[in-house]
Write a protein that holds these residues in place. Sequence first.
Motif, mmCIF file in Angstrom:
data_model
loop_
_atom_site.group_PDB
_atom_site.id
_atom_site.type_symbol
_atom_site.label_atom_id
_atom_site.label_comp_id
_atom_site.label_asym_id
_atom_site.label_seq_id
_atom_site.Cartn_x
_atom_site.Cartn_y
_atom_site.Cartn_z
ATOM 1 N N LEU A 90 0.822 -1.211 0.000
ATOM 2 C CA LEU A 90 0.000 0.000 0.000
ATOM 3 C C LEU A 90 0.860 1.266 0.000
ATOM 4 O O LEU A 90 0.478 2.283 -0.598
ATOM 5 N N TRP A 91 1.987 1.201 0.663
ATOM 6 C CA TRP A 91 2.927 2.328 0.668
ATOM 7 C C TRP A 91 3.396 2.611 -0.756
ATOM 8 O O TRP A 91 3.430 3.769 -1.206
ATOM 9 N N MET A 92 3.734 1.563 -1.491
ATOM 10 C CA MET A 92 4.185 1.767 -2.862
ATOM 11 C C MET A 92 3.062 2.297 -3.737
ATOM 12 O O MET A 92 3.275 3.182 -4.569
ATOM 13 N N ALA A 93 1.850 1.763 -3.565
ATOM 14 C CA ALA A 93 0.713 2.256 -4.342
ATOM 15 C C ALA A 93 0.484 3.749 -4.078
ATOM 16 O O ALA A 93 0.240 4.527 -5.013
ATOM 17 N N ALA A 94 0.579 4.160 -2.815
ATOM 18 C CA ALA A 94 0.408 5.575 -2.473
ATOM 19 C C ALA A 94 1.491 6.429 -3.122
ATOM 20 O O ALA A 94 1.216 7.531 -3.625
ATOM 21 N N GLY A 95 2.731 5.927 -3.119
ATOM 22 C CA GLY A 95 3.825 6.670 -3.736
ATOM 23 C C GLY A 95 3.635 6.841 -5.231
ATOM 24 O O GLY A 95 3.879 7.923 -5.785
ATOM 25 N N VAL A 96 3.197 5.784 -5.903
ATOM 26 C CA VAL A 96 2.977 5.858 -7.353
ATOM 27 C C VAL A 96 1.837 6.818 -7.669
ATOM 28 O O VAL A 96 1.927 7.637 -8.596
ATOM 29 N N ILE A 97 0.753 6.747 -6.907
ATOM 30 C CA ILE A 97 -0.381 7.656 -7.118
ATOM 31 C C ILE A 97 0.050 9.112 -6.903
ATOM 32 O O ILE A 97 -0.292 10.002 -7.686
ATOM 33 N N GLY A 98 0.804 9.359 -5.837
ATOM 34 C CA GLY A 98 1.285 10.707 -5.580
ATOM 35 C C GLY A 98 2.208 11.211 -6.672
ATOM 36 O O GLY A 98 2.153 12.387 -7.066
ATOM 37 N N LEU A 99 3.055 10.335 -7.186
ATOM 38 C CA LEU A 99 3.973 10.703 -8.263
ATOM 39 C C LEU A 99 3.209 11.157 -9.502
ATOM 40 O O LEU A 99 3.622 12.089 -10.197
#
Length: 540
Positions: free
Chosen positions: A147-156
């Motif tokens: 979920l941390w990675m998904a949040a980072g990709v969405i924010g990017l």
Amino acid sequence: MLSLLIFVPIIGGFIGWFSVIATLKARTALSEKLVSIEVSTLPVMARLKTHLIYHCASLIALLTMLVVLALVAMLWVDNLSVIKTGQSWLMIQDTAWIAFLNIRFHLLLDGFSLVFITLTVILTILTIVYSRKEKHTNIGLYYFCILWMAAGVIGLFMAMDMFLFFLFWEMVAIPLYFLIALWGRRDSSAQLRFNGATKFLIFTQVSSLLMLISIISLVLINWRLTNKWTFDYYLLTKTPISSFTEFFLMLGFFVAFMVRIPLIPFHGWFVTAHIESSTTGSMIISGLLTNTAIYGMLRFVIPMFPNASLAFMPVAVSLGMCTLFYAALLAFSQNDIKRLLAYTHIALLGFITVAIYIGNVLTYQGIIIQTIAMSLSIVGLFIIGGLLAERYLTRNIKKFVGLRGHVRYLPAFTIFFALAVLGVPGTANFSGNLMLLFGSYADFSLVSVLLTIGLILIAVAVLVRMQPIFYGLTTAEPIKIAVIYRELSRRDLFLLITLLILLVAIGVYPQPILDTSYSVIYKIQQFYNTAQPALIEGGV
């Protein structure tokens, strides 16, 4: 609304992680009581461990991403209603963050970002569903990393402050490192997994440092010329920098994106990372990580450095073309199914890189569709690769024999996704390839012909290596191969059918995606049209 897309996954990850910790403490306390009362009640603890600990975090992660998907669906409804009126749709959130450096929490969601975010959310949900069959230790932290990675990709995909963009760019690499190092393939040693994760981190961190230098340099140059300190994307895009400065700043961004795409000679980490990852890790690398580099090329490199990008086009096209043919040829000699899929993906990414530097609207729209289709089909093939490895107890393609007629549906899904990667009519891959090749042929006919030859090479390589799965011996005994003829589970069928439906639906009717991303694609193409490579080449 935009912040929720980022923070909901992070909050859900924390809740899942701490719920597992709380469950473990409760299990320990209950176990002590049961042991003191009656030993025969200990099997109850095993059931508690199985049903609560291993599934609690995954259920929370799944529900979290379903909430995000619902938010994305609401945004799509609003987007389509605005597009019907002939206007461009976007949402902005701009809040002061680090005031003394004028760094702002500046997010922008337009049609271009919305397409990439939707793909990210869908693939994350499918990844979580698949991961439930992989029994990992420290499961709470495991789903938190996803979920941390998904949040980072969405924010990017939404960041319009260059410092914020770089923060999300780095944020994506950290959880993936742990997913490879701690929860990689189970038949590998911890040292090999650690080496693969470290190789990935070194490649990405060194290249990211070059991008950071370019960002800081651009900010300093803008400050000197305009007397205004800012990290704002739009303001920095208008910085009146000199021609050679623009070229070197562009290289910093290009190298960072090139490593993550990846282009040769920086593709080694990509293959190693796939080999040392579990199937879930490979789904994340192919479905989420590489898309951040494609997005970065289109959103930042060309609009911020149009003159340098156009002057650099021969080099970028050559790198992409070499990557396409090199990876396609290497695919012919691969016996490990993960290596085969990794090289196939690298070849397709080289194909897309060439298209990025062609520079017309039809080609760019083809890139959007092809990126979506490539992510869905490659993820589908990695799922199938995991299912085949479960049944043959190996990843060696030479031992994948006798499947046809023994496991229902799996051969059909295998051939569908293999053909989808190759661009069979009726799939999204075909629509993307068609637009991409037609767009490139108008101005670069030779490049278009070479791209077509490269696609044919990929097709032949995949079909030749996949052929033993369907033909050959129909029983394992004569060649002493252990095979588990286990039917596909409902979970497996759900994943594969979902991917199949998405590929066919987008292939048959890609118009909503094209309409949603058109306004941004048109602006990117305008940057390219007005570029003056003579400034870089010294002619002006």
